[in-house]
Design a protein around this motif. Structure first.
Motif, PDB file in Angstrom:
ATOM      1  N   GLU A 178       0.823  -1.168  -0.160  1.00  0.00           N
ATOM      2  CA  GLU A 178       0.307   0.168  -0.236  1.00  0.00           C
ATOM      3  C   GLU A 178       1.040   1.268   0.100  1.00  0.00           C
ATOM      4  O   GLU A 178       0.575   2.202  -0.510  1.00  0.00           O
ATOM      5  CB  GLU A 178      -0.783  -0.025   1.250  1.00  0.00           C
ATOM      6  N   LEU A 179       2.054   1.285   0.734  1.00  0.00           N
ATOM      7  CA  LEU A 179       2.813   2.587   0.719  1.00  0.00           C
ATOM      8  C   LEU A 179       3.523   2.652  -0.500  1.00  0.00           C
ATOM      9  O   LEU A 179       3.540   3.540  -1.199  1.00  0.00           O
ATOM     10  CB  LEU A 179       4.005   2.296   1.674  1.00  0.00           C
ATOM     11  N   GLY A 180       3.891   1.441  -1.355  1.00  0.00           N
ATOM     12  CA  GLY A 180       4.543   1.330  -2.611  1.00  0.00           C
ATOM     13  C   GLY A 180       3.485   1.919  -3.642  1.00  0.00           C
ATOM     14  O   GLY A 180       3.990   2.754  -4.616  1.00  0.00           O
ATOM     15  N   SER A 181       2.075   1.826  -3.507  1.00  0.00           N
ATOM     16  CA  SER A 181       1.372   2.358  -4.305  1.00  0.00           C
ATOM     17  C   SER A 181       1.056   3.703  -4.150  1.00  0.00           C
ATOM     18  O   SER A 181       0.322   4.524  -5.035  1.00  0.00           O
ATOM     19  CB  SER A 181      -0.220   1.517  -4.169  1.00  0.00           C
ATOM     20  N   LEU A 182       1.330   4.605  -3.136  1.00  0.00           N
ATOM     21  CA  LEU A 182       1.364   5.848  -3.043  1.00  0.00           C
ATOM     22  C   LEU A 182       1.897   6.563  -4.155  1.00  0.00           C
ATOM     23  O   LEU A 182       1.586   7.997  -4.510  1.00  0.00           O
ATOM     24  CB  LEU A 182       1.721   6.257  -1.801  1.00  0.00           C
ATOM     25  N   ASP A 183       2.858   6.207  -4.764  1.00  0.00           N
ATOM     26  CA  ASP A 183       3.580   6.888  -5.911  1.00  0.00           C
ATOM     27  C   ASP A 183       2.570   7.044  -7.135  1.00  0.00           C
ATOM     28  O   ASP A 183       2.730   7.735  -7.724  1.00  0.00           O
ATOM     29  CB  ASP A 183       4.750   5.972  -6.447  1.00  0.00           C
ATOM     30  N   ASP A 184       1.568   6.245  -7.035  1.00  0.00           N
ATOM     31  CA  ASP A 184       0.621   6.134  -8.313  1.00  0.00           C
ATOM     32  C   ASP A 184      -0.716   6.930  -7.955  1.00  0.00           C
ATOM     33  O   ASP A 184      -1.515   7.042  -8.391  1.00  0.00           O
ATOM     34  CB  ASP A 184      -0.050   4.688  -8.633  1.00  0.00           C
ATOM     35  N   SER A 185      -0.734   7.750  -6.657  1.00  0.00           N
ATOM     36  CA  SER A 185      -1.715   8.278  -6.044  1.00  0.00           C
ATOM     37  C   SER A 185      -1.465   9.641  -5.484  1.00  0.00           C
ATOM     38  O   SER A 185      -1.324   9.813  -4.400  1.00  0.00           O
ATOM     39  CB  SER A 185      -2.560   7.400  -5.222  1.00  0.00           C
ATOM     40  N   PRO A 186      -1.521  10.635  -6.366  1.00  0.00           N
ATOM     41  CA  PRO A 186      -1.009  12.144  -5.993  1.00  0.00           C
ATOM     42  C   PRO A 186      -2.201  12.623  -5.011  1.00  0.00           C
ATOM     43  O   PRO A 186      -1.864  13.308  -3.733  1.00  0.00           O
ATOM     44  CB  PRO A 186      -0.971  12.678  -7.192  1.00  0.00           C
ATOM     45  N   THR A 187      -3.326  12.311  -5.234  1.00  0.00           N
ATOM     46  CA  THR A 187      -4.572  12.644  -4.229  1.00  0.00           C
ATOM     47  C   THR A 187      -4.147  12.125  -2.706  1.00  0.00           C
ATOM     48  O   THR A 187      -4.196  12.874  -1.750  1.00  0.00           O
ATOM     49  CB  THR A 187      -5.913  12.287  -4.694  1.00  0.00           C
ATOM     50  N   GLN A 188      -3.925  10.864  -2.679  1.00  0.00           N
ATOM     51  CA  GLN A 188      -3.714  10.147  -1.375  1.00  0.00           C
ATOM     52  C   GLN A 188      -2.666  10.642  -0.859  1.00  0.00           C
ATOM     53  O   GLN A 188      -2.385  11.110   0.293  1.00  0.00           O
ATOM     54  CB  GLN A 188      -3.707   8.706  -1.756  1.00  0.00           C
ATOM     55  N   ARG A 189      -1.388  11.021  -1.565  1.00  0.00           N
ATOM     56  CA  ARG A 189      -0.202  11.583  -0.958  1.00  0.00           C
ATOM     57  C   ARG A 189      -0.491  12.999  -0.339  1.00  0.00           C
ATOM     58  O   ARG A 189      -0.028  13.262   0.538  1.00  0.00           O
ATOM     59  CB  ARG A 189       0.992  11.759  -1.976  1.00  0.00           C
ATOM     60  N   LEU A 190      -1.446  13.562  -0.993  1.00  0.00           N
ATOM     61  CA  LEU A 190      -1.638  14.963  -0.647  1.00  0.00           C
ATOM     62  C   LEU A 190      -2.451  14.950   0.866  1.00  0.00           C
ATOM     63  O   LEU A 190      -2.058  15.825   1.536  1.00  0.00           O
ATOM     64  CB  LEU A 190      -2.552  15.605  -1.793  1.00  0.00           C
TER      65      LEU A 190
END
Length: 95
Positions: free
Chosen positions: A73-85
């Motif tokens: 799940e942490l690795g998938s953050l690279d593909d989700s700018p909204t979630q990172r925001l």
């Protein structure tokens, strides 16, 4: 898994026998349990849910697979700018 004196299968069977439709989830800030059932089953269901909350089974063997999921799940953050925001906003707000 399981809770109290019940293993996972027994706990599930006991909830099913009471007619409890259930759900739940966990996040960074909270854990949610839900149940839908008839009123006359409430006392017995509350006994089971008290065990789930107060005496859950957390065996060592379950942490490895759970850790793997979290790392993915942490690795998938690279593909989700909204979630990172939203993570960055929460980090800044709750400091």
């Amino acid at each position: 898994r399981g809770a109290g004196t019940r293993d996972s299968r027994t706990l599930s069977d006991d909830l099913d026998a009471l007619g409890v439709r259930r759900g739940g989830g966990a996040g960074g800030e909270s854990t949610m349990l839900s149940a839908s059932l008839l009123a006359d089953a409430l006392p017995d269901a509350m006994t089971l849910y008290a065990d789930i909350v107060r005496r859950p089974h957390l065996s060592e063997g379950e942490f490895g697979p759970a850790r793997t999921v979290v790392v993915q799940e942490l690795g998938s953050l690279d593909d989700s700018p909204t979630q990172r925001l939203f993570i960055a906003l929460a980090k800044a707000y709750f400091r």
